[in-house]
Motif scaffolding. Structure first.
Motif, PDB file in Angstrom:
ATOM      1  N   GLY A 126       0.805  -1.212   0.000  1.00 17.60           N
ATOM      2  CA  GLY A 126       0.000   0.000   0.000  1.00 17.60           C
ATOM      3  C   GLY A 126       0.840   1.265   0.000  1.00 17.60           C
ATOM      4  N   THR A 127       0.246   2.319  -0.518  1.00 17.58           N
ATOM      5  CA  THR A 127       0.882   3.636  -0.511  1.00 17.58           C
ATOM      6  C   THR A 127      -0.168   4.673  -0.125  1.00 17.58           C
ATOM      7  OG1 THR A 127       2.229   5.187  -1.807  1.00 17.58           O
ATOM      8  CG2 THR A 127       0.484   4.041  -2.996  1.00 17.58           C
ATOM      9  N   GLN A 128       0.214   5.585   0.744  1.00 24.44           N
ATOM     10  CA  GLN A 128      -0.732   6.563   1.281  1.00 24.44           C
ATOM     11  C   GLN A 128      -0.938   7.707   0.296  1.00 24.44           C
ATOM     12  OE1 GLN A 128      -2.473   6.674   4.423  1.00 24.44           O
ATOM     13  NE2 GLN A 128      -3.507   8.382   3.410  1.00 24.44           N
ATOM     14  N   VAL A 129      -2.195   8.028   0.066  1.00 23.46           N
ATOM     15  CA  VAL A 129      -2.560   9.210  -0.715  1.00 23.46           C
ATOM     16  C   VAL A 129      -3.404  10.105   0.181  1.00 23.46           C
ATOM     17  CG1 VAL A 129      -3.892  10.080  -2.667  1.00 23.46           C
ATOM     18  CG2 VAL A 129      -2.466   8.034  -2.944  1.00 23.46           C
ATOM     19  N   THR A 130      -2.964  11.336   0.333  1.00 26.10           N
ATOM     20  CA  THR A 130      -3.694  12.291   1.156  1.00 26.10           C
ATOM     21  C   THR A 130      -4.000  13.522   0.315  1.00 26.10           C
ATOM     22  OG1 THR A 130      -2.545  11.533   3.151  1.00 26.10           O
ATOM     23  CG2 THR A 130      -3.684  13.655   3.264  1.00 26.10           C
ATOM     24  N   VAL A 131      -5.277  13.870   0.241  1.00 31.76           N
ATOM     25  CA  VAL A 131      -5.717  15.019  -0.543  1.00 31.76           C
ATOM     26  C   VAL A 131      -6.249  16.067   0.425  1.00 31.76           C
ATOM     27  CG1 VAL A 131      -7.149  15.827  -2.439  1.00 31.76           C
ATOM     28  CG2 VAL A 131      -6.321  13.465  -2.422  1.00 31.76           C
ATOM     29  N   SER A 132      -5.616  17.213   0.435  1.00 30.53           N
ATOM     30  CA  SER A 132      -6.036  18.283   1.333  1.00 30.53           C
ATOM     31  C   SER A 132      -7.021  19.206   0.637  1.00 30.53           C
ATOM     32  CB  SER A 132      -4.818  19.083   1.799  1.00 30.53           C
ATOM     33  OG  SER A 132      -4.195  19.707   0.704  1.00 30.53           O
ATOM     34  N   SER A 133      -7.930  19.755   1.434  1.00 27.49           N
ATOM     35  CA  SER A 133      -8.959  20.648   0.863  1.00 27.49           C
ATOM     36  C   SER A 133      -8.494  22.089   0.838  1.00 27.49           C
ATOM     37  CB  SER A 133     -10.244  20.529   1.679  1.00 27.49           C
ATOM     38  OG  SER A 133      -9.991  20.837   3.022  1.00 27.49           O
TER      39      SER A 133
END
Length: 124
Positions: free
Chosen positions: A117-124
């Motif tokens: 797995g690889t973390q994807v973080t999308v900020s608003s």
């Protein structure tokens, strides 16, 4: 055995893009279907996209924004993610279905091999 290693995750602003890669090693085959799944905190793992033979499949939530494709010469499958939204935040996993030339979309249970797995973080 097939080993899968994802890369390309990270932090991105809403509306941005990321490309995930999944490098396969071991007993790989271009005939295997490959899939991407994701799991957000507190939620079950969900299907994102798959490529089986030359046909691609997408979850409704990512259709038109994500593209799955593979480079068989490099034993790598990619997930191009555009127009990212905060709801896309999750750990993304790639998976391999070792049934050669499977017809149709594999079920989640069809995938015998999974990456870390690889973390994807999308900020608003």
């Amino acid at each position: 055995q097939v080993q899968l290693q994802e890369s390309g995750g990270g932090l991105v602003q809403a509306g941005g893009s990321l490309r995930l890669s999944c490098a396969a090693s071991g007993r790989t085959s271009s005939s295997y279907a490959m899939g991407w799944f994701r799991q957000a905190p507190g939620k079950e793992r969900e299907f994102v996209a798959a490529i089986s033979r030359s046909t691609t499949y997408y979850a409704d939530s990512v259709k038109g924004r994500f593209t799955i494709f593979r480079d068989n010469a490099k034993n790598t499958v990619y997930l191009q993610m555009n127009s990212l939204k905060p709801d896309d935040t999750a750990v993304y996993y790639c998976a391999a279905d070792p049934t050669p030339y499977r017809l149709g979309i594999p079920t989640q249970e069809s995938y015998d091999y999974w990456g870390q797995g690889t973390q994807v973080t999308v900020s608003s």
